[in-house]
Design an enzyme around this catalytic site. Sequence first.
Site, PDB file in Angstrom:
ATOM      1  N   GLY A  70      43.661 -38.965 -10.252  1.00 29.31           N
ATOM      2  CA  GLY A  70      43.153 -40.292 -10.574  1.00 29.31           C
ATOM      3  C   GLY A  70      43.117 -40.488 -12.074  1.00 29.31           C
ATOM      4  O   GLY A  70      42.941 -39.532 -12.827  1.00 29.31           O
ATOM      5  N   LYS A  71      43.324 -41.730 -12.511  1.00 28.69           N
ATOM      6  CA  LYS A  71      43.255 -42.036 -13.947  1.00 28.69           C
ATOM      7  C   LYS A  71      42.227 -43.128 -14.155  1.00 28.69           C
ATOM      8  O   LYS A  71      42.201 -44.105 -13.415  1.00 28.69           O
ATOM      9  CB  LYS A  71      44.616 -42.502 -14.471  1.00 28.69           C
ATOM     10  CG  LYS A  71      45.593 -41.364 -14.717  1.00 28.69           C
ATOM     11  CD  LYS A  71      46.783 -41.835 -15.532  1.00 28.69           C
ATOM     12  CE  LYS A  71      47.692 -40.676 -15.894  1.00 28.69           C
ATOM     13  NZ  LYS A  71      47.101 -39.759 -16.866  1.00 28.69           N
ATOM     14  N   GLY A  72      41.360 -42.934 -15.144  1.00 26.87           N
ATOM     15  CA  GLY A  72      40.331 -43.929 -15.426  1.00 26.87           C
ATOM     16  C   GLY A  72      40.381 -44.361 -16.868  1.00 26.87           C
ATOM     17  O   GLY A  72      41.171 -43.859 -17.669  1.00 26.87           O
ATOM     18  N   GLY A 118      39.232 -41.203 -19.006  1.00 21.68           N
ATOM     19  CA  GLY A 118      39.828 -39.884 -18.840  1.00 21.68           C
ATOM     20  C   GLY A 118      40.437 -39.748 -17.457  1.00 21.68           C
ATOM     21  O   GLY A 118      40.515 -40.717 -16.707  1.00 21.68           O
ATOM     22  N   ASP A 139      25.874 -49.369  -8.468  1.00 20.26           N
ATOM     23  CA  ASP A 139      27.315 -49.631  -8.355  1.00 20.26           C
ATOM     24  C   ASP A 139      27.820 -49.193  -6.982  1.00 20.26           C
ATOM     25  O   ASP A 139      28.885 -48.597  -6.864  1.00 20.26           O
ATOM     26  CB  ASP A 139      28.062 -48.896  -9.476  1.00 20.26           C
ATOM     27  CG  ASP A 139      29.466 -49.445  -9.709  1.00 20.26           C
ATOM     28  OD1 ASP A 139      29.788 -50.517  -9.164  1.00 20.26           O
ATOM     29  OD2 ASP A 139      30.240 -48.790 -10.432  1.00 20.26           O
TER      30      ASP A 139
END
Length: 450
Positions: free
Chosen positions: A202-204, A207, A314
């Site tokens: 995963g990419k956020g 990071g 959230d």
Amino acid sequence: MSAIQAAWPSGTECIAKYNFHGTAEQDLPFCKGDVLTIVAVTKDPNWYKAKNKVGREGIIPANYVQKREGVKAGTKLSLMPWFHGKITREQAERLLCPPETGLFLVRESTNYPGDYTLCVSCDGKVEHYRIMYHASKLSIDEEVYFENLMQLVEHYTSDADGLCTRLIKPKVMEGTVAAQDEFFRSGWALNMKDLKLLQTIGKGEFGDVMLGDYRGNKVAVKCIKNDATAQAFLAEASVMTQLRHSNLVQLLGVIVEEKSGLYIVTEYMAKGSLVDYLRSRGRSVLGGDCLLKFSLDVCEAMEYLEGNNFVHRDLAARNVLVSEDNVAKVSDFGLTKEASSTQDTGKLPVKWTAPEALREKKFSTKSDVWSFGILLWEIYSFGRVPYPRIPLKDVVPRVEKGYKMDAPDGCPPAVYEVMKNCWHLDAATRPSFLQLREQLERIKTHELHL
């Protein structure tokens, strides 16, 4: 073990300080860094019965292990890599060279003992702002007050608000990353040598999330570079050290590396986010019993947070993960705080957030209940985006006039009633998570008897 130390109760997690090979058949061997769970106290207070990660039980020496404690976020200066303690004005100016607008540090004030100074590089010069400590609060301008330095820095990172520039990049204290000491002290620091990073899953914005191997076990690793966002992730990890439930994604530990950044190591959830799981399988694969089980999994996690006075803020299907054995677990504690705190609402997901939280920054368990109702709608619509065909700008005005989404196709009427109860405009009339769990369990029992 010292006579004055109280015995650790069953279920206490410990981390091994040394290797223990065992000398008798009933001993449980372990290596430094292994996580062990206390099963029972023995007659000799220097020894405990414990079990390891694979469930093997045996006797361990108390002085070879350290009890894991929850890290209290917001109270330890050691969680603030930009805090440099007692340095002079001249030393601060040297540290902020070469000049870089937005580079900053905080030091103890030399002229006003008990106060602090915020030093910020801006347009080739260093500005020094006195942070006054008065009546247990901190302020630069005597207009906006903060509970602690972390809150103050968080505020000026998002908005210059009268300073010469917004705080962009912390000047990390030389030679150490202060958070390391705190996580080590409380038993949550892991060793980088034991971690293999395998592939990006995963990419956020801040990071990558990687699949890793920690001592032969699959783990998920959030990799955050040391920058202005690292503090928020340290706060997230700090919250996770205080929480333990079978339907919450479990923190395994934290690695703080000065050169390469911050690594938050959690259990690996093989089937990814709940929203993707629902969308990729759909109605033909997932029956009503499966949807109800996911709903109960999340509800039990939220009941636990409610009981421990934490507000998630959230909650959404994208922040629930699914394990290999189809257990749903709540994750992403980046916004999770103790129930009494407030928060900037600029980045909140409008479609999932309760009206009073958007309007007045009023967050509570009851605002999480609103989000849970939206999450139920996501589950029973197999991952559709809420408020379909309504433009985003129109969602809040319509909701505040009493609009509620229709039931998803095929949703049992009893489950839709639960959703609608979560969406009362008056937060006080929404059910608690305890009541929601009881309602969902009654629906489950009723379905079993149909």
